[in-house]
Design an enzyme around this catalytic site. Structure first.
Site, mmCIF file in Angstrom:
data_model
loop_
_atom_site.group_PDB
_atom_site.id
_atom_site.type_symbol
_atom_site.label_atom_id
_atom_site.label_comp_id
_atom_site.label_asym_id
_atom_site.label_seq_id
_atom_site.Cartn_x
_atom_site.Cartn_y
_atom_site.Cartn_z
ATOM 1 N N TYR A 335 0.801 -1.209 0.035
ATOM 2 C CA TYR A 335 -0.014 0.049 -0.017
ATOM 3 C C TYR A 335 0.929 1.346 -0.066
ATOM 4 O O TYR A 335 1.652 1.307 0.829
ATOM 5 C CB TYR A 335 -0.823 0.004 1.077
ATOM 6 C CG TYR A 335 -1.888 1.172 1.222
ATOM 7 C CD1 TYR A 335 -2.889 1.216 0.083
ATOM 8 C CD2 TYR A 335 -2.067 1.709 2.355
ATOM 9 C CE1 TYR A 335 -3.750 1.929 0.048
ATOM 10 C CE2 TYR A 335 -3.072 2.998 2.525
ATOM 11 C CZ TYR A 335 -3.925 2.978 1.158
ATOM 12 O OH TYR A 335 -4.855 4.094 1.164
ATOM 13 N N CYS A 702 24.018 45.713 -28.028
ATOM 14 C CA CYS A 702 24.298 44.756 -29.084
ATOM 15 C C CYS A 702 23.642 45.404 -30.281
ATOM 16 O O CYS A 702 23.123 46.680 -30.071
ATOM 17 C CB CYS A 702 23.969 43.492 -29.148
ATOM 18 S SG CYS A 702 21.947 43.385 -28.830
ATOM 19 N N CYS A 704 20.776 44.902 -31.757
ATOM 20 C CA CYS A 704 19.547 45.043 -31.292
ATOM 21 C C CYS A 704 19.045 46.183 -30.459
ATOM 22 O O CYS A 704 17.885 46.454 -30.308
ATOM 23 C CB CYS A 704 18.906 43.593 -30.685
ATOM 24 S SG CYS A 704 19.210 42.134 -31.470
ATOM 25 N N CYS A 727 25.167 39.209 -28.217
ATOM 26 C CA CYS A 727 23.537 39.356 -28.010
ATOM 27 C C CYS A 727 23.041 38.913 -26.923
ATOM 28 O O CYS A 727 23.314 37.597 -26.414
ATOM 29 C CB CYS A 727 23.029 38.974 -29.286
ATOM 30 S SG CYS A 727 21.238 39.600 -29.404
ATOM 31 N N CYS A 737 20.897 38.958 -32.903
ATOM 32 C CA CYS A 737 21.864 39.565 -33.716
ATOM 33 C C CYS A 737 23.346 38.824 -33.719
ATOM 34 O O CYS A 737 23.550 37.871 -32.950
ATOM 35 C CB CYS A 737 21.904 40.919 -33.654
ATOM 36 S SG CYS A 737 23.044 41.520 -32.331
#
Length: 744
Positions: A335, A702, A704, A727, A737
């Site tokens: 059990y 970066c 971006c 990035c 990028c």
């Protein structure tokens, strides 16, 4: 002529009923259909109390009856919510259980004796009482017995038949008390929260019928998640510094750790560094060897099975227990719902171990246990009802489904490990004095893997040290200062949450997984891909609002107190009515004040949503909710080693902060390490989870236009260990990028 007795045996599940009938009939039973297609009737001839007997064995499917209010109370807006505390409560058979109830009534009319074969825990006792109520609708003269067993094996079932008892009304009362309280308290606070937020919160669209439920176990479970999240959010990292000595000998680099561990005073570390540098030599003060043991696991209980399943098998606790119950019903394991982690002294462990002697994976280890004699490492808990979880039969992968095999294998390996012996080794400790400062290096030689031969879930590895001699002088060492920051704890995972629920008495081993699933279903929390829980705005708002009202509804004390009172009912120390009146009075007083201050719930939720909207409007977009990270390095006379993962937090979170710093100093200082990372849980999708401001390095944007992140070259070659800016978007992101710049 002796008349044949007629009996009805009723189990909690069809698989158990089938197993009991198969054992008692030695495979000669006959099956017929009942009113429910899921609950068969198994017919057999046998003996009962020394007399021939015709026995029918059938089952229910968990609870047969449920509590509810009258139909007029189901119209939420037509009744004062406070009436939930005193409106009549009725116990009835729900429509989906009526076919089972019809079978019980019809079969009871044919017999003179009823034997309850439900699971031997509180819920099983209560289900047994429900079965009796329904069966006596078919035959009010039934004599009722209770069979107690922990496994579906021939020995256990026949032992139960020889030792029949009666249902324990005190346990039945305790469960009835809890059920009524859960209904009344849950209904009152659920209606209060839901109706208010549907009218007052922008999170609920017009006509949205989402239920904002309350449960006295559910809320503390949520509270643990929120408390950890807030602990992380409020965490302020504190810089620290430490000294490290490195010695290269016999081709091995040995790092000696500072006995002071770390200091939070930079100038003090600089002074101690200068003293050690000026000393110029180290003396090996002591070389010691001593036996080292790694203890085998204690016998397996439910909470430990759930935690191991989450951590080692990467399953949810709900799935682990569902599979374990199926394995139990089919006779593979004992059990699985037990609070016991120690085996009785007379438990026949050697026979259970011997079942596995021929297994291809662990048979040789089981045979060795047999030769030595099973020697379990026992814990200190017992529920006085069930033994620890253990295997009952030997199985191979061909016998079970893949996920079933994983759980079965865990149970078997844990059982064999528990019954075996500890891992043994020799630990070497070298103490080095540089001036007044003590440094220590340790090594380990494993001599006997012990239980770890069969238990791959634990790791213990050799760590070699070259030879050092007491009193020897060392001058060719490298001394450096490493710096770092204290780190916040991690968000909770399911195993952590179960540990806290068990510690504070929230729910039982049978209900932990259920409460966790409920807060996920209600979207009070989200689950990140790494399995850690992040509270949603709704979960945060509910916890904060009740805290602001002055009621710690999310704290464990209220529910823990109720669990103690239920235990007192089971022991006969209190009555059901006493506990009902006391608990309802307590919660009703809280409800009255909460109803007067319900505006705090919507105000708190709206405040979270406004904050998130403001951040979303000003922060640069992050594809898929990916995290942002930052790494920094500083060096004096040496390069820095620091790498910050940018994918540490999955899409459900909007940001993570991480910083690692290392510093080396002096003519004989090595490269600094000792960096630390810290993370903050952030936001979830759809505006339902918190969003923290992204952390970027604005000095190195970066292409971006967002802050870049510092990474370290890992690939073997001339640039390994060199750092570069790149990035900050996740690897593989389509809009990442190509920005790249070597760090100075």
């Amino acid at each position: 002529m002796v008349s044949m007795r007629r009996l009805l045996y009723v189990a909690e599940k069809n698989d158990v009923a089938k197993g009991v009938a198969n054992i008692l009939s030695k495979g000669a039973m006959q099956r017929r259909e009942g009113r429910s297609k899921f609950n068969k009737i198994y017919q057999l001839q046998g003996q009962f109390q020394g007399q021939p007997a015709l026995i029918s064995v059938t089952s229910v499917s968990g609870h047969l009856m449920g509590n509810d209010f009258a139909a007029d109370m189901k119209r939420w807006e037509s009744n004062p919510i406070e009436s939930c505390f005193d409106a009549p409560v009725y116990t009835t058979v729900p429509e989906n259980m009526e076919p089972i109830a019809r079978t019980l009534r019809e079969e009871s009319n044919k017999v003179d004796t009823l034997v309850i074969w439900t699971d031997c825990d509180r819920e099983g006792e209560n289900i047994g009482a429900e079965i009796v109520k329904v069966c006596r609708e078919g035959n009010r003269h039934l004599d009722v017995y209770r069979a107690k067993f922990s496994e579906v094996t021939s020995a256990a079932i026949n032992r139960a038949i020889q030792n029949l008892g009666r249902l324990d009304q005190r346990i039945v009362d305790a469960v009835d008390c809890r059920s009524e309280l859960d209904l009344r308290i849950g209904a009152a606070f659920t209606r209060l929260q839901t109706l208010h937020l549907q009218r007052r919160s922008r999170l609920f669209a017009s006509g949205d019928k989402q239920v904002v439920s309350y449960g006295s176990c559910q809320f503390p479970t949520l509270g643990f998640v929120v408390e950890r999240y807030k602990e992380i959010e409020s965490f302020i990292p504190e810089p620290y510094w430490r000294l490290i000595v490195e010695v290269t000998r016999e081709g091995m680099k040995v790092e000696f750790a500072w006995d002071r561990v770390r200091l939070f005073n930079h100038e003090a570390v600089d002074v101690l560094y200068d003293e050690c540098r000026d000393e110029g030599r180290g003396i090996v003060e002591e070389v010691t060897k001593k036996p080292k043991s790694r203890w085998r696991p204690t016998a397996l209980d439910t909470v430990e099975l759930e935690k191991l399943g989450v951590r080692k098998l990467k399953m949810s606790a709900k799935e682990v227990m569902s599979i374990a119950e199926k394995l139990y019903s089919n006779g593979w394991i004992s059990y699985p719902r037990t609070e016991t982690n120690k085996f009785p002294k007379d438990f026949n462990l050697n026979n259970l171990v011997a079942l596995h002697n021929g297994d291809q994976q662990w048979g040789a280890f089981a045979a060795e246990i047999g030769q030595r004699g099973a020697n379990p490492r026992n814990g200190n808990k017992s529920d006085e009802a069930h033994p620890p979880i253990h295997p009952l039969k030997h199985a191979t992968q061909a016998n079970l489904q893949p996920r079933e095999w994983q759980v079965y294998e865990l149970v078997v390996r844990h059982f064999l490990a528990c019954c075996s012996w500890d891992a043994k080794g020799q630990e070497t400790k070298v103490t080095l004095m540089v001036g007044e400062e003590k440094f220590v290096a340790t090594g380990l030689q494993i001599e006997d893997k012990g239980y770890m031969e069969v238990y791959p879930y634990d790791k213990w590895s050799d760590k070699q040290l070259p030879r050092f001699t007491r009193g020897e002088e060392i001058t060719d060492f490298m001394l450096r200062i490493a710096d770092g920051e204290t780190t916040a704890p991690l968000l909770l995972n399911e195993a952590d949450l179960i540990s806290l629920m068990d510690k504070y008495g929230i729910g039982t081993d049978a209900t932990h997984a259920e409460h966790i699933e409920k807060i996920k279903e209600r979207k009070y929390v989200g689950v990140q891909p790494d399995g850690r829980f992040l509270p949603g705005f709704l979960g945060l708002a509910l916890v904060d609002a009740y805290d602001e009202m002055g009621y710690a509804m999310s704290k464990p004390q209220l529910r823990a107190d109720l669990e103690k009172q239920l235990e007192a009912i089971c022991k006969g120390e209190r009555t059901k009515q006493e506990v009902l009146e006391e608990q309802l009075g307590k919660y009703r007083a809280i409800f009255v004040q909460s109803e007067a201050n319900q505006h705090l719930i919507s105000a708190t939720l709206n405040r979270y949503m406004d904050s998130n909207a403001s951040l979303a409007a000003t922060a640069p977009a992050v594809a898929g909710g990916a995290p942002r990270g930052r790494g920094r390095g500083r060096g004096r006379g040496a390069s820095v080693v620091a790498q910050i993962p940018t994918n540490a937090v999955p899409p459900v979170a909007a940001s993570t902060r991480g910083r690692g710093r290392g510093r080396g100093r002096g003519a004989n200082a090595a490269a600094g390490g000792g960096g630390a990372t810290r993370g903050r849980g952030g936001a979830g999708g759809g505006g339902a989870f918190p969003r923290a401001p992204p952390v970027t390095n604005d000095q190195k944007p970066c292409m971006c236009g967002i802050g870049s992140t510092l990474r370290t070259v890992q690939k073997e070659g001339p640039n390994k260990g060199r750092q570069f800016w790149t990035c900050n978007k996740p690897m593989g992101a389509p809009d990442k990028c190509n920005y790249f710049e070597w760090a100075a």
